[in-house]
Motif scaffolding. Structure first.
Motif, PDB file in Angstrom:
ATOM      1  N   GLU A 180      78.520   1.533  29.331  1.00 51.47           N
ATOM      2  CA  GLU A 180      79.257   3.147  28.789  1.00 51.47           C
ATOM      3  C   GLU A 180      78.633   4.050  29.546  1.00 51.47           C
ATOM      4  N   GLU A 181      79.357   5.184  30.146  1.00 51.07           N
ATOM      5  CA  GLU A 181      78.773   6.168  30.726  1.00 51.07           C
ATOM      6  C   GLU A 181      77.846   7.053  29.871  1.00 51.07           C
ATOM      7  N   THR A 182      76.704   7.434  30.336  1.00 51.02           N
ATOM      8  CA  THR A 182      76.108   8.365  29.382  1.00 51.02           C
ATOM      9  C   THR A 182      76.710   9.676  29.054  1.00 51.02           C
ATOM     10  N   VAL A 183      76.558  10.274  27.954  1.00 51.60           N
ATOM     11  CA  VAL A 183      76.971  11.352  27.833  1.00 51.60           C
ATOM     12  C   VAL A 183      76.128  12.618  27.902  1.00 51.60           C
ATOM     13  N   ALA A 184      76.356  13.600  28.725  1.00 55.90           N
ATOM     14  CA  ALA A 184      75.370  14.673  29.038  1.00 55.90           C
ATOM     15  C   ALA A 184      75.389  15.516  28.042  1.00 55.90           C
ATOM     16  N   SER A 185      74.650  15.523  27.049  1.00 53.39           N
ATOM     17  CA  SER A 185      74.578  16.452  25.899  1.00 53.39           C
ATOM     18  C   SER A 185      73.340  16.327  25.362  1.00 53.39           C
ATOM     19  N   ARG A 186      72.782  17.479  24.827  1.00 54.41           N
ATOM     20  CA  ARG A 186      71.597  17.809  24.171  1.00 54.41           C
ATOM     21  C   ARG A 186      71.784  17.686  22.638  1.00 54.41           C
ATOM     22  N   ASN A 187      72.865  17.585  22.030  1.00 53.72           N
ATOM     23  CA  ASN A 187      73.224  17.701  20.858  1.00 53.72           C
ATOM     24  C   ASN A 187      72.728  16.349  19.969  1.00 53.72           C
ATOM     25  N   MET A 188      71.971  16.618  18.840  1.00 54.70           N
ATOM     26  CA  MET A 188      71.593  15.354  18.092  1.00 54.70           C
ATOM     27  C   MET A 188      71.772  15.786  16.637  1.00 54.70           C
ATOM     28  N   ILE A 189      71.839  14.886  15.594  1.00 52.60           N
ATOM     29  CA  ILE A 189      71.605  15.004  14.258  1.00 52.60           C
ATOM     30  C   ILE A 189      70.453  14.289  13.737  1.00 52.60           C
ATOM     31  N   GLU A 190      70.041  14.748  12.399  1.00 54.34           N
ATOM     32  CA  GLU A 190      68.948  14.281  11.710  1.00 54.34           C
ATOM     33  C   GLU A 190      69.639  13.661  10.439  1.00 54.34           C
ATOM     34  N   VAL A 191      69.527  12.772  10.099  1.00 50.37           N
ATOM     35  CA  VAL A 191      70.278  12.214   8.751  1.00 50.37           C
ATOM     36  C   VAL A 191      69.152  11.564   7.952  1.00 50.37           C
ATOM     37  N   LYS A 192      68.938  11.698   6.585  1.00 49.75           N
ATOM     38  CA  LYS A 192      68.395  10.911   5.940  1.00 49.75           C
ATOM     39  C   LYS A 192      69.176  10.309   4.733  1.00 49.75           C
ATOM     40  N   PHE A 193      69.167   8.915   4.776  1.00 49.60           N
ATOM     41  CA  PHE A 193      70.027   8.106   3.967  1.00 49.60           C
ATOM     42  C   PHE A 193      69.060   7.613   2.616  1.00 49.60           C
ATOM     43  N   ARG A 194      70.062   7.630   1.274  1.00 50.24           N
ATOM     44  CA  ARG A 194      69.421   6.763   0.403  1.00 50.24           C
ATOM     45  C   ARG A 194      70.575   6.003  -0.340  1.00 50.24           C
ATOM     46  N   CYS A 195      70.397   4.891  -1.137  1.00 50.73           N
ATOM     47  CA  CYS A 195      71.130   4.279  -1.883  1.00 50.73           C
ATOM     48  C   CYS A 195      70.798   4.042  -3.363  1.00 50.73           C
ATOM     49  N   SER A 196      71.852   3.763  -3.980  1.00 47.06           N
ATOM     50  CA  SER A 196      71.841   3.682  -5.376  1.00 47.06           C
ATOM     51  C   SER A 196      72.517   2.372  -5.979  1.00 47.06           C
ATOM     52  N   ARG A 197      72.040   1.580  -6.996  1.00 48.70           N
ATOM     53  CA  ARG A 197      72.581   0.869  -7.487  1.00 48.70           C
ATOM     54  C   ARG A 197      72.867  -0.385  -6.807  1.00 48.70           C
ATOM     55  N   LEU A 198      72.187  -0.756  -5.682  1.00 51.61           N
ATOM     56  CA  LEU A 198      72.540  -1.794  -4.910  1.00 51.61           C
ATOM     57  C   LEU A 198      72.610  -3.320  -5.525  1.00 51.61           C
ATOM     58  N   GLU A 199      73.307  -3.987  -5.175  1.00 51.16           N
ATOM     59  CA  GLU A 199      73.520  -5.526  -5.615  1.00 51.16           C
ATOM     60  C   GLU A 199      72.314  -6.182  -5.331  1.00 51.16           C
ATOM     61  N   ASN A 200      71.658  -6.884  -6.258  1.00 50.10           N
ATOM     62  CA  ASN A 200      70.285  -7.597  -5.822  1.00 50.10           C
ATOM     63  C   ASN A 200      70.787  -8.943  -5.359  1.00 50.10           C
ATOM     64  N   LYS A 201      70.305  -9.347  -4.125  1.00 51.36           N
ATOM     65  CA  LYS A 201      70.567 -10.471  -3.665  1.00 51.36           C
ATOM     66  C   LYS A 201      69.359 -11.626  -3.654  1.00 51.36           C
ATOM     67  N   ASP A 202      68.184 -11.133  -4.321  1.00 50.56           N
ATOM     68  CA  ASP A 202      67.006 -12.259  -4.392  1.00 50.56           C
ATOM     69  C   ASP A 202      67.124 -12.606  -5.745  1.00 50.56           C
ATOM     70  N   LEU A 203      66.421 -13.958  -5.694  1.00 51.99           N
ATOM     71  CA  LEU A 203      66.435 -14.515  -7.200  1.00 51.99           C
ATOM     72  C   LEU A 203      65.103 -14.248  -7.963  1.00 51.99           C
ATOM     73  N   PHE A 204      64.172 -13.986  -7.127  1.00 53.03           N
ATOM     74  CA  PHE A 204      62.858 -13.943  -8.042  1.00 53.03           C
ATOM     75  C   PHE A 204      62.362 -12.418  -7.865  1.00 53.03           C
ATOM     76  N   SER A 205      63.045 -11.630  -6.997  1.00 53.72           N
ATOM     77  CA  SER A 205      62.547 -10.393  -6.962  1.00 53.72           C
ATOM     78  C   SER A 205      63.599  -9.453  -6.479  1.00 53.72           C
ATOM     79  N   LYS A 206      63.612  -8.246  -6.080  1.00 50.50           N
ATOM     80  CA  LYS A 206      64.623  -7.441  -5.805  1.00 50.50           C
ATOM     81  C   LYS A 206      64.955  -7.695  -4.106  1.00 50.50           C
TER      82      LYS A 206
END
Length: 586
Positions: A180-206
């Motif tokens: 892909e051709e690089t985009v000559a742009s100085r724009n960026m975003i800073e984003v902080k994620f969190r999640c809630s109530r995720l389904e547990n996939k482990d048996l003996f821990s989270k």
């Protein structure tokens, strides 16, 4: 080594590659032509790499693959263009780190791709320092760059074979290259994620969740652009902020796939759920303070998937300008060099030819001199007055053991003039400073931090670089951690060179390349990684890079992280925005 993209220690750290300048492109020449109205002589491209059905060379687990990309010159020699990160335990990897290449329409540009299985004992090394002879060769692919760019969707899949075109062994897997051709742009975003109530996939821990973000490309496929760190044992995780450039997400309306996985050290990460959102959608989630439900793809739901209770939230969203290291130094910001030399007895008596401090009459540098010269000669050009603080530690100075004494022997003046001044002060100190011990870093780091802290109150546009050269094992590990956590708020980076044959595992703890951050004795966590550690024996054995290159490769990004975290722009009058906060933590 934080700046490398090695997927170390099971791949638990984040991978968010901020694009850097391409070493194969001469910016000065390009600027010359552009200033005169000529178009660029090249088109900058980014290569994304993925593989399938690789050979499994490990016994108890799967291969840990990495790709090295070369350009083939007219004389047949290979020039390395870059390396991907290492993906743990995967025969179908999709690497996040991109390889930048300059595309010339008028030139045939052969590319060679070597895939390796990297042994886990090299987890703590930057990928640039890995000796390829120590890795197992998995296969080779080759093409001409124009073959990729002329393909529909600009993706080309190559059959992997043995070296030099030897196709004796078949079914070595396939490698897909997307350009892909690089985009000559100085724009960026800073984003902080969190999640809630995720389904547990482990048996003996989270579950141990992490996010992987991919961009949908024109051919309908996707290209991974970043991932978060892993949050252990948590169904309501909060991740550290991610920075995404427009070069990565292309536009605010471009669809992104956000996948949440439960981490497994085997490499078989379990999908918890996914969703599709654009950057504009993420901004709306932040503004409205609402969450988006994950979907679990399921054939039973005819492609629609099952809507889960688990949700993704955007706790922070901001748009920023992406400034380069050159933007700062060209506008008056400086790098100020400081050095500290180990005078503990384990170095050996300076008159003994086997001593690490031995001054060879032939003029051949010892390891201390080599580190001072290589690093100092690079950094001195970013320091206008070239007066450098220089200390020794662990030696007998003025009749007593000192863990931070002036290298020049002066009772008051800590600075010497130029790199040659450091070299002269070091050679002179060997004649009048006795070797003692133990090895303590805390006093030297605190002195450097004091200087960096004072510069903030003086409205100075300076960033400080402390080089510590040592042969020994730390005695004050926790005190050193405390000093580093305090210093992480300051315009300061610390480069540590390990000389000799000591066990330097403690130094690797200080260099937070495993995705974690240092924690002080009071529970305070470092705001950023400021340490880069390099053992000279591994650099010299690798024969692929100098000590200075290995040490300094992360410095521009550490500098930029400090500036970005504090919203300091190249045109800022000063960087005194953290002096009060630093004073408050002492």
């Amino acid at each position: 080594m934080g700046g490398c993209f090695s997927d170390v220690r099971g791949g638990k750290q984040a991978v968010t590659p901020i694009p850097t300048s391409n070493a194969t492109v001469n910016d000065a020449v390009d600027h010359f032509f552009l200033a005169r109205g000529f178009q660029q002589l090249f088109t900058p491209l980014e290569l994304s790499l993925s593989a399938s059905r690789l050979r499994d060379r490990d016994i108890l687990s799967k291969s840990d693959p990495m790709v090295v990309v070369y350009s083939k010159k007219r004389d047949g020699t290979l020039e390395e263009l870059g390396r991907t990160e290492v993906i743990m335990n995967s025969l179908d990897p999709a690497w996040i780190k991109k390889i930048t290449v300059a595309y010339h329409f008028e030139i045939v540009q052969p590319l060679i791709f070597h895939v390796y299985d990297v042994d886990t004992k090299f987890d703590n090394l930057p990928v640039e320092m890995l000796k390829l002879n120590d890795a197992e060769f998995l296969g080779e692919g080759s093409c001409v760059l124009s073959e990729i760019v002329t393909k529909q969707g600009q993706s080309l899949t190559l059959d992997l074979h043995n070296r030099n075109g030897n196709r004796g062994l078949k079914n070595l897997g396939k490698l897909t290259v997307h350009a892909e051709e690089t985009v000559a742009s100085r724009n960026m975003i800073e984003v902080k994620f969190r999640c809630s109530r995720l389904e547990n996939k482990d048996l003996f821990s989270k579950s141990d969740p992490f996010l992987r973000i991919s961009r949908i490309v024109e051919n309908g496929g996707s290209v991974p652009i970043c991932k978060t760190e892993v949050v252990d044992n948590n169904l309501n995780p909060i991740w550290r902020p991610l920075c995404l450039t427009m070069q990565q997400f292309v536009s605010k309306d471009n669809p992104l796939i956000i996948e949440c996985f439960d981490f497994n050290s085997s490499g078989n990460h379990v999908l918890i759920g996914n969703l599709q959102k654009s950057v504009a959608d993420l901004e709306k989630l932040h503004e409205q303070k609402t969450g988006a439900n994950f979907i679990l793809p399921s054939s039973a739901h005819h492609g629609h998937g099952k809507v889960l209770k688990g949700q993704l939230f955007v706790d922070h969203f901001s748009e920023k300008q992406l400034y380069s290291f050159i933007d700062y130094v060209s506008s008056g910001f400086e790098l100020n060099f400081m050095v500290a030399v180990d005078f503990t007895a384990s170095n050996g008596h300076p008159r003994d030819p086997d001593s690490l401090h031995y001054i060879d009459p032939s003029g051949r540098f010892n390891a201390y001199q080599q580190a001072i010269m290589e690093v100092g000669e690079v950094i001195q050009f970013y320091d206008s007055d070239r007066h450098f603080p220089a200390w020794g530690f662990g030696g007998v100075a003025n009749g007593a053991v000192s863990h931070c004494f002036n290298l020049n022997g002066s009772a008051s003046g800590i600075e010497v003039e130029g790199v040659q001044g450091i070299m002269a002060a070091y050679a002179s100190a060997l004649n009048h400073v006795g070797l003692a011990g133990p090895t303590l870093f805390g006093p030297v780091i605190n002195n450097a931090a004091d200087i960096a802290g004072q510069s903030l109150s003086c409205n100075s546009r300076k960033y400080f670089v402390l080089l510590i050269i040592t042969d020994g094992v730390l005695t004050d590990l926790q005190e050193t951690k405390d000093a580093l956590v305090r210093a992480s708020d300051l315009p300061l980076s610390i480069l540590i060179v390990g000389v000799g044959g000591a066990d330097f595992k403690q130094m690797e703890i200080l260099d937070a390349d495993n995705g974690g951050r240092l924690e002080s004795s009071t529970g305070r966590v470092a705001t950023r990684d400021i340490v880069q550690f390099v053992p000279t024996r591994e650099v010299l054995a690798g024969g692929q890079t100098s000590v200075a290159q290995a040490l300094l490769e992360e410095l521009p990004e550490q500098f930029l992280t400090y500036m970005r975290n504090r919203d300091i722009t190249p045109g800022a009058g000063n960087i005194a925005q953290t002096s009060a906060s630093y004073a408050s933590i002492y």
